[in-house]
Enzyme design. Structure first.
Site, PDB file in Angstrom:
ATOM      1  N   TYR B 149       0.703   5.545   8.131  1.00  0.00           N
ATOM      2  CA  TYR B 149       0.839   6.253   6.856  1.00  0.00           C
ATOM      3  C   TYR B 149       2.317   6.293   6.492  1.00  0.00           C
ATOM      4  O   TYR B 149       3.098   7.034   7.103  1.00  0.00           O
ATOM      5  CB  TYR B 149       0.252   7.659   6.979  1.00  0.00           C
ATOM      6  N   GLN B 151       5.076   7.260   4.287  1.00  0.00           N
ATOM      7  CA  GLN B 151       5.559   8.113   3.194  1.00  0.00           C
ATOM      8  C   GLN B 151       7.076   8.273   3.235  1.00  0.00           C
ATOM      9  O   GLN B 151       7.774   7.828   2.342  1.00  0.00           O
ATOM     10  CB  GLN B 151       4.865   9.475   3.242  1.00  0.00           C
ATOM     11  N   THR B 152       7.591   8.899   4.294  1.00  0.00           N
ATOM     12  CA  THR B 152       9.026   9.180   4.403  1.00  0.00           C
ATOM     13  C   THR B 152       9.868   7.908   4.266  1.00  0.00           C
ATOM     14  O   THR B 152       9.479   6.851   4.736  1.00  0.00           O
ATOM     15  CB  THR B 152       9.298   9.830   5.769  1.00  0.00           C
ATOM     16  N   GLY B 191       5.256   6.530  12.108  1.00  0.00           N
ATOM     17  CA  GLY B 191       4.640   6.321  13.418  1.00  0.00           C
ATOM     18  C   GLY B 191       3.650   5.179  13.384  1.00  0.00           C
ATOM     19  O   GLY B 191       2.923   4.992  12.411  1.00  0.00           O
ATOM     20  N   ARG B 321      10.672  30.418  43.644  1.00  0.00           N
ATOM     21  CA  ARG B 321      12.120  30.397  43.838  1.00  0.00           C
ATOM     22  C   ARG B 321      12.608  31.776  44.261  1.00  0.00           C
ATOM     23  O   ARG B 321      12.275  32.785  43.642  1.00  0.00           O
ATOM     24  CB  ARG B 321      12.794  30.013  42.520  1.00  0.00           C
ATOM     25  N   ARG B 348      13.080  37.235  29.596  1.00  0.00           N
ATOM     26  CA  ARG B 348      13.034  35.933  28.945  1.00  0.00           C
ATOM     27  C   ARG B 348      11.622  35.348  28.960  1.00  0.00           C
ATOM     28  O   ARG B 348      11.179  34.771  27.979  1.00  0.00           O
ATOM     29  CB  ARG B 348      14.020  34.971  29.635  1.00  0.00           C
ATOM     30  N   THR B 453       9.999  19.847  12.034  1.00  0.00           N
ATOM     31  CA  THR B 453      10.421  19.154  10.818  1.00  0.00           C
ATOM     32  C   THR B 453       9.235  18.623  10.015  1.00  0.00           C
ATOM     33  O   THR B 453       9.216  18.695   8.799  1.00  0.00           O
ATOM     34  CB  THR B 453      11.367  17.985  11.187  1.00  0.00           C
ATOM     35  N   GLU B 455       5.227  18.001   8.610  1.00  0.00           N
ATOM     36  CA  GLU B 455       4.245  18.866   7.939  1.00  0.00           C
ATOM     37  C   GLU B 455       4.947  20.039   7.259  1.00  0.00           C
ATOM     38  O   GLU B 455       4.471  21.170   7.284  1.00  0.00           O
ATOM     39  CB  GLU B 455       3.165  19.375   8.906  1.00  0.00           C
ATOM     40  N   ASP B 457       9.215  20.901   6.587  1.00  0.00           N
ATOM     41  CA  ASP B 457      10.362  21.365   7.358  1.00  0.00           C
ATOM     42  C   ASP B 457      10.350  22.890   7.421  1.00  0.00           C
ATOM     43  O   ASP B 457      10.104  23.571   6.417  1.00  0.00           O
ATOM     44  CB  ASP B 457      11.651  20.879   6.673  1.00  0.00           C
TER      45      ASP B 457
END
Lengths: 697, 697
Positions: B149, B151-152, B191, B321, B348, B453, B455, B457
């Site tokens: 496809y 497009q870009t 792609g 660990r 975290r 980025t 679908e 940005d």
């Protein structure tokens, strides 16, 4: 791949061209780029860098055009060739350590000689006796022996005391036995060990008569000098691919009862007397303390330039890239808007641009302070002396050194995190093309990432900072504090704590700096209360400590940037317009940081909600607008040659699209093969008959 | 490389072993892992996944052991082989689209068939007429034609209207001419185009009689069906290496006046009548609107599991660990502390663990809402109809669809950013070893990054969200608003704005959700005032819009998580202890988000400074302590097989060090060569005579 057909060669990007756009950018600002660059680096350094650049670019071994395409074996092979050539050039041109470093920076990827040339030589030099210098250092300097510094193990990184490798003293034959009792004792991550080194400095637990004396450095030969095969009872190799740093052969190393002679224990600070079999204690541990401070200060200085590469690339690309029209533009106005004109892009890039300068001045300030302090220490203690200095001397020196050391920890953690995370922000600000290897940011980011872990893990370091700040706060409360900057701001906080603060962060620069100092002090005395009065566990306070260390680092950056601007020397070296612009960068860094950390500034009562709102919606937005026209010249002043950046997006001439297309279409070896696309065919690749295979991946 | 010597094979990690530590972890909690997993995914799905896993692991083409070592050509060669085999398996086992997707997820790297199997087929199916289905879709489904496809372009990504490729209608011979007028018109990033495709759906500006009708989709053959060489006047190839996604052949494509027949314009929605040479307008554009909403909702759902891989790996590793003793531990207590016990690690990882569940429930909620809405729309409009629905129908449907669409934009941006950045946090929480490729996080992160980025940005999308929120706020003020959730919270805000809010965010869950809604409303009406009263430019408000969209996304996640927990179905499917634990995750997600965004919650007056301080120092820290014992079982419930994770650090059995050592020492092809380390030798590598070279890089 066949070269581009004629009709493709004739194509240009749609206008305006990138080169025109960057010329317009440079015309918009009258910032004197060369003057600013000389102020940042000095003219001598800039000239020297260019001289070295010319040597490197003339040499085909340093050709970068296939770097992004290569697989690991081919990359490290090229890196080894470069390392070798670099050493020859160093000899040929009689390069100093600094000059050799510049060459490495321009090449911008590690080589398998990296840890030999740095930590191995440094450790031999600093921790070896004159006899050991003769035995090891001289050969190492001539690359007759290639070495590495083997400290970290599979099971232990930060906690050096937990290392498992042992070095047991044998009184009978006056030797040590190096041994790896467990798999986790394997040395791991050791740069230059995996494939290149034939020697290693091994940190191992020293045992004498069954008693453990802690980790000490030992020199061990690990590979045959001719065949380069591992010596008997040594298992050594490369630890495999990593997120980055793949031109370095980080290695593993296991010993099975390997004997080394007495002279192989590096003995400048502590040693074994072979006649008595007794341990002789280290004389002056604070010397090592100083080295660590220096290394961390260098990381701070370096972080500005590391980040500046990303900011240079992203700023130039965002000035060339155009996308959408401004929504409020009058109907019918032609053309798209430069991406750099959008405030959402500015708010991501310009505070980072400010940070590059802030970190540069802070790093410079730290290194100056370190050197002054060394001078002072050397004037009170004989250099290289092994006598124990008296307690007063130590107190005077260590008060300042301890403050400098804590600051270097806080700044190392903050600066390297800022640079690493900032690079990723720059990469994303380049939109889709930022994801291409040809952006030059991704690999640079990936190679830089270890810096947040090595020379003190950034999270671990914040505990050392906090321990120091708590200690100083206790001394201030007891009235026994010294005269360093930390004591000063704590005393001021205690004095005004009940009166309250009313910092004019928008109107006054000194107030802005003081607000950062106030927040550090507030957080310190809060943490102190939790620890000493509420008796909270150390573990329950780690998050507070991390915040505290970050606050301290931010204060130091704001203060150093402010000091640099107000240094009379600055006004001598750059014109007033430049000072004004740098001053805007200072305010942008300080105010955007203040806004990002708003909640701590509120709760410490350093500022009001109204001030934060004003800082964000008025002051910061206005600074973005004022700095925007100077962006390209401000990144130009960092003076990165295109060859160093190796980036399609960051080209000085703005030929972004031409360069992306050239690399993809004419340099990319994947285009030398043809796929067979059908699922039931067993064939995968065929060589493209029209191509000349130019390199293997 | 020679296999490990016997003495190395005999070595074990120092105790306690990783396997023992993970067993202890699992023994500490009585969470019913299987029950929770079935609640998350259903038993059918879990069984199906295992069935597919068994098929894949039995097939040597999917062997992963050399994945991390390979260079690009070799990697993409392997990926093509896997793509082919996967297509054969799909046929053989008659896999549904979902099952094919599961197989791809387990393999966890893109193949050159990726865009054929997704966007190419989808576009042909959705935008082609029945005649075109016969012409293109059937062959494409049989892999007789392989497509992509396109497009870009090199010069245009987000701004689809700015595409430069043209498709000019030739009334004489009833054809279109595809043409790339500039270099920047080159299709780029496409792609499956670089090497695999012989067809492309090309988005090009349609010109009829000199007039531009905007971008439309055209089918073009680009390579010869037999030789697979580019057709005349077409220049096509791979765009080169990227930060990740290197097993995909993202490509470029240029046309020089290439003619294609009339039937190659995909004509379901708009077309040219060849008899009149007139353009026929699209009938129902909101269908495409719906597809975008669905794709974005899928990204939200997927983001939970994307992040959960990193959290699984990091949590297991941090339980194995051990480093340092607890500073407050009684002297003489043996052994080091599990890293997961440190609050700095918990703060975290555990909010990210909470986020994985939050995103999962939110994605599920979005997809359910989308499907309900589609049902409702289908009951008022004939499916596949080309008639124009009446205005009322459109209004009723579009009010909800517009709300859903805006929410999907906000959530796509927030969820993919959360997952991408969260993965990097997980990688760093693994300390030094997180940097090894064998951690399995780095490559996963790098491959996922394009999602921030594509679908839409993530920064661009926030403008769409804000535009919708401003529009809704205007409607609320005018009294013309509909009945969707956004209108509801705005009305409530307006009602209480002058009375003020006093949300008990620590004591009440509904208050906590309401505080998030209040903040969105506050920010919306602030932005509205800036835009409509102060007449600020759109550009000057982009940063505010980004904050607003983020706030809206966070509200939607908190709300969806809360709704899921209070759904009566939940209590039927999982036992009360599990609901209690999920509830703690809900509170951890909400309160840690509130604390992170504290300054917006203050300034909207949704909470007080005191509440934030309590949330941080008491509520969040307490939740960490309560969730800690269940961490390993909570990640186990995501049910990632080891084969999928492909991580030394994340192994279910905890054999972290054994696996790192095995991969480095026994699988690493760099250990098949010997360096010549001396700088004056021209030799670089020699093959290790004792080794069997097992694979090229």
């Amino acid at each position: 791949m066949p070269s581009n057909p004629e009709w493709v060669k004739a194509l240009k990007p749609s206008g305006p061209q990138g080169s025109e756009l960057l010329s317009q950018e440079r015309a918009k600002s009258n910032l004197n780029v060369d003057q600013l660059a000389e102020f940042l680096f000095t003219k001598d350094v800039l000239d020297r860098n260019e001289r070295i650049l010319n040597i490197l670019t003339a040499d085909p071994v340093f050709d970068k055009s296939q770097n992004y395409f290569r697989g690991r074996n081919t990359r490290i092979e090229a890196a080894l060739a470069r390392g070798k050539r670099l050493q020859q050039l160093q000899v040929k041109h009689n390069w100093s350590k600094d000059e050799y470093q510049v060459a490495n920076d321009l090449i911008s990827e590690p080589t398998p000689y990296g840890l030999h040339a740095s930590m191995f030589l440094v450790t031999l030099r600093e921790q070896g006796t004159p006899e050991q210098h003769k035995l090891f250092l001289e050969k190492a300097e001539n690359y007759e022996i290639i070495g590495c510094y083997a400290q970290t193990e599979l099971g232990h990184g930060s906690n050096v005391r937990g290392l498992e490798t042992t070095a047991t003293w044998n009184p009978d034959d006056k030797t040590f036995t190096l041994h790896s009792p467990h798999l986790t004792a394997s040395k791991w991550w050791i740069g230059s060990l995996g494939k290149a080194a034939n020697y290693a400095v091994v940190m191992a637990q020293l045992y004498i008569g069954g008693k453990n004396y802690g980790p000490h450095p030992f020199v061990a030969q690990i590979r045959d000098m001719k065949t380069h095969q591992p010596l008997p009872n040594i298992h050594v190799g490369d630890i495999g691919p990593k997120f980055g740093y793949n031109t370095m052969d980080n290695g593993f190393l296991l010993f099975k009862n390997v004997k080394i002679p007495h002279e192989n224990m590096l003995a400048r600070f502590s040693r074994i007397d072979p006649s008595t079999n007794k341990y002789v204690r280290p004389s002056n541990p604070s010397l090592i303390y100083g080295t660590l401070t220096y290394i961390r200060s260098s990381i701070v200085l370096q972080s500005g330039s590391v980040l500046a590469r990303g900011v240079t690339i992203a700023s130039r690309y965002c000035a060339v890239r155009r996308q959408f029209q401004d929504r409020d533009a009058p109907a019918g106005e032609p053309g798209e808007n430069q991406v750099l004109n959008y405030t959402m892009v500015q708010i991501r890039l310009l505070p980072l641009l400010a940070a590059t300068y802030a970190l540069h001045f802070t790093g410079r300030g730290m290194i100056n302070m370190y050197q002054e302090n060394q001078k002072r220490m050397n004037s009170t203690a004989e250099p290289e002396s092994r006598r124990n200095p008296g307690p007063e001397e130590l107190n005077a020196g260590t008060d300042l050194l301890a403050d400098l050391h804590a600051t270097s920890c806080a700044l190392k953690a903050l600066a390297s995190t800022t640079a690493a995370e900032g690079l990723e922000v720059c990469r994303r600000a380049c939109g889709g093309h930022g994801y291409s290897s040809f952006s030059g940011i991704g690999s640079w980011y990936a190679d830089y990432l270890p810096t947040v872990t090595w020379e003190g893990d950034n999270y671990m370091l914040t505990q050392q900072v906090s321990r120091y700040l708590l200690k100083t706060a206790r001394a201030v409360l007891k009235g026994t504090a010294g005269n360093n900057d930390t004591s000063r701001i704590f005393k001021e906080f205690i004095r005004r704590r009940d009166i309250g603060a009313a910092f004019d962060v928008i109107g006054s620069d000194t107030d802005l700096v003081d607000a950062f100092a106030w927040r550090v002090s507030f957080l310190t005395f809060e943490a102190l209360r939790h620890r000493d009065e509420d008796k909270q566990s150390w573990n329950s306070l780690l998050v507070d400590f991390w915040r505290l260390s970050t606050a301290h680092g931010q204060y130091m950056i704001v203060k150093n940037f402010h000091d640099a601007l107000n240094d009379p020397q600055t006004k001598k070296e750059v014109d007033p317009e430049t000072v004004t612009l740098l001053h805007k960068l200072f305010r942008l860094y300080a105010l955007s940081t203040l806004e990002k950390e708003a909640s701590e500034f509120y709760s410490s009562a350093a500022v009001t909600v109204r001030q934060i709102t004003l800082a964000r919606t008025k002051a910061v937005m206005k600074l973005l607008e004022e700095i925007r026209p100077h962006t390209i010249r401000l990144v130009d002043a960092w003076k990165f040659p295109d060859w160093q950046l190796d980036s399609s997006l960051g080209r000085y001439d703005g030929k972004v699209y031409e360069d992306l297309f050239h690399r993809a279409s004419e340099l990319n070896p994947l285009n030398d093969v043809v796929f067979d696309p059908y699922p039931n065919s067993k064939v995968l690749f065929k060589e493209d008959k029209r191509s000349n295979l130019r390199s293997k991946l």
